[in-house]
Design a protein around this motif. Structure first.
Motif, short mmCIF file in Angstrom:
data_model
loop_
_atom_site.label_atom_id
_atom_site.label_comp_id
_atom_site.label_asym_id
_atom_site.label_seq_id
_atom_site.Cartn_x
_atom_site.Cartn_y
_atom_site.Cartn_z
N PHE A 1 46.79 -5.44 29.57
CA PHE A 1 46.67 -4.29 30.48
C PHE A 1 47.55 -3.13 30.01
O PHE A 1 47.07 -2.00 29.90
N PHE A 2 48.80 -3.43 29.71
CA PHE A 2 49.71 -2.34 29.32
C PHE A 2 49.54 -1.92 27.87
O PHE A 2 49.93 -0.82 27.50
N ARG A 3 48.92 -2.74 27.05
CA ARG A 3 48.69 -2.36 25.66
C ARG A 3 47.43 -1.50 25.51
O ARG A 3 47.42 -0.54 24.74
N LYS A 4 46.38 -1.82 26.28
CA LYS A 4 45.10 -1.12 26.08
C LYS A 4 44.72 -0.15 27.18
O LYS A 4 43.99 0.81 26.93
N LEU A 5 45.15 -0.39 28.41
CA LEU A 5 44.70 0.46 29.52
C LEU A 5 45.78 1.39 30.06
O LEU A 5 45.49 2.50 30.48
N ALA A 6 47.02 0.94 30.07
CA ALA A 6 48.10 1.74 30.67
C ALA A 6 49.29 1.83 29.72
O ALA A 6 50.43 1.60 30.12
N ARG B 1 51.88 3.85 26.98
CA ARG B 1 52.76 5.00 27.23
C ARG B 1 52.07 6.34 26.98
O ARG B 1 52.35 7.31 27.66
N SER B 2 51.16 6.40 26.00
CA SER B 2 50.45 7.67 25.77
C SER B 2 49.09 7.39 25.16
O SER B 2 48.93 6.46 24.37
N GLY B 3 48.10 8.21 25.54
CA GLY B 3 46.76 8.09 24.98
C GLY B 3 45.88 7.03 25.60
O GLY B 3 44.84 6.71 25.04
N CYS B 4 46.27 6.47 26.71
CA CYS B 4 45.47 5.45 27.38
C CYS B 4 44.78 6.04 28.62
O CYS B 4 45.23 7.06 29.15
N PRO B 5 43.71 5.41 29.08
CA PRO B 5 42.96 5.98 30.20
C PRO B 5 43.70 5.94 31.55
O PRO B 5 43.33 6.68 32.45
N ILE B 6 44.72 5.13 31.68
CA ILE B 6 45.44 5.03 32.96
C ILE B 6 46.90 5.43 32.74
O ILE B 6 47.56 4.93 31.83
N GLN B 7 47.37 6.33 33.57
CA GLN B 7 48.78 6.71 33.55
C GLN B 7 49.58 5.65 34.29
O GLN B 7 49.16 5.17 35.34
N ARG B 8 50.73 5.30 33.79
CA ARG B 8 51.52 4.24 34.41
C ARG B 8 51.93 4.56 35.84
O ARG B 8 52.07 3.67 36.66
N ASP B 9 52.13 5.82 36.15
CA ASP B 9 52.53 6.17 37.52
C ASP B 9 51.34 6.15 38.50
O ASP B 9 51.54 6.29 39.70
N LEU C 1 39.73 -1.84 39.49
CA LEU C 1 39.59 -2.44 38.16
C LEU C 1 39.10 -3.88 38.25
O LEU C 1 38.22 -4.30 37.49
N VAL C 2 39.64 -4.63 39.19
CA VAL C 2 39.21 -6.03 39.38
C VAL C 2 37.74 -6.08 39.76
O VAL C 2 36.98 -6.90 39.25
N THR D 1 36.50 2.10 31.36
CA THR D 1 37.89 1.72 31.09
C THR D 1 37.98 0.23 30.79
O THR D 1 38.63 -0.19 29.82
N VAL D 2 37.31 -0.58 31.59
CA VAL D 2 37.32 -2.04 31.41
C VAL D 2 36.67 -2.42 30.09
O VAL D 2 37.06 -3.42 29.47
N SER D 3 35.74 -1.63 29.60
CA SER D 3 35.06 -1.95 28.34
C SER D 3 35.99 -1.87 27.13
O SER D 3 35.63 -2.31 26.04
#
Length: 133
Positions: free
Chosen positions: A55-60, A62-70, A80-81, A100-102
Motif C-alpha cells: 500500500f505505501f510502496r505503490k499507492l501512498a 511519499r511522492s508521485g503516487c495516486p494517494i496522498q498520505r494525509d 479502496l476495499v 488506483t487498485v490496478s
C-alpha cells in the motif's frame, strides 16, 4: 522439636521438587496462551505486513503516487476495499478507485509483479484490519 522439624521437611521437599521441575521442564510447558508456541508471525500477520508495505510502496508513497498520505482515512480505505472486492465483477461504470487498485499486482497497470502474488488481496486485508472496514 523433632515433630516440627518433620513437618517442615514436607514443604521443603515439595518446594525442591517444584524447583527441579521448573528448571528441567521444556519451554513449551510455560505457554503464554498463544497457539503455536510463539513460532513467529501468523499467516494473517504476515499478510497484514505485506499489504501495508504494498500500500505505501505503490499507492501512498511519499511522492508521485495516486494517494496522498494525509488523505488516508476510514472512508478512503472503505472505498479502496470495495474496489478490490469488486475487481472481477461486471460493473455498469468503473469504481472511483479501480484505476488506483490496478497498480497493485495482478492489476492491469501493475509493474514488477511476482507470479502468484496478489497484492490487492494483501492491501484489502491490511486496510480492512487497520481501519475496521
Amino acid at each position: 522439636m523433632l515433630k516440627s522439624l518433620a513437618n517442615l521437611s514436607r514443604p521443603l521437599a515439595l518446594t525442591s521438587l517444584l524447583a527441579a521441575f521448573a528448571v528441567a521442564a521444556p519451554a513449551t510447558v510455560f505457554a503464554s496462551g498463544s497457539i503455536g508456541g510463539g513460532s513467529g508471525v501468523s499467516q494473517f500477520g504476515q499478510m497484514y505486513k505485506q499489504g501495508k508495505v504494498a500500500f505505501f510502496r505503490k499507492l501512498a508513497c511519499r511522492s508521485g503516487c495516486p494517494i496522498q498520505r494525509d488523505q488516508i482515512d476510514k472512508n478512503l480505505a472503505a472505498s479502496l476495499v470495495e474496489s478490490i472486492k469488486t475487481r472481477d465483477a461486471l460493473k455498469a461504470e468503473p469504481g472511483k478507485h479501480d484505476e488506483t487498485v490496478s497498480l497493485l499486482c495482478p492489476g492491469a497497470n501493475a509493474k514488477g509483479c511476482t507470479p502468484g502474488v496478489d497484492e490487492q488481496e494483501m492491501v484489502q486485508h491490511y486496510l480492512s484490519r487497520r481501519f475496521g472496514v
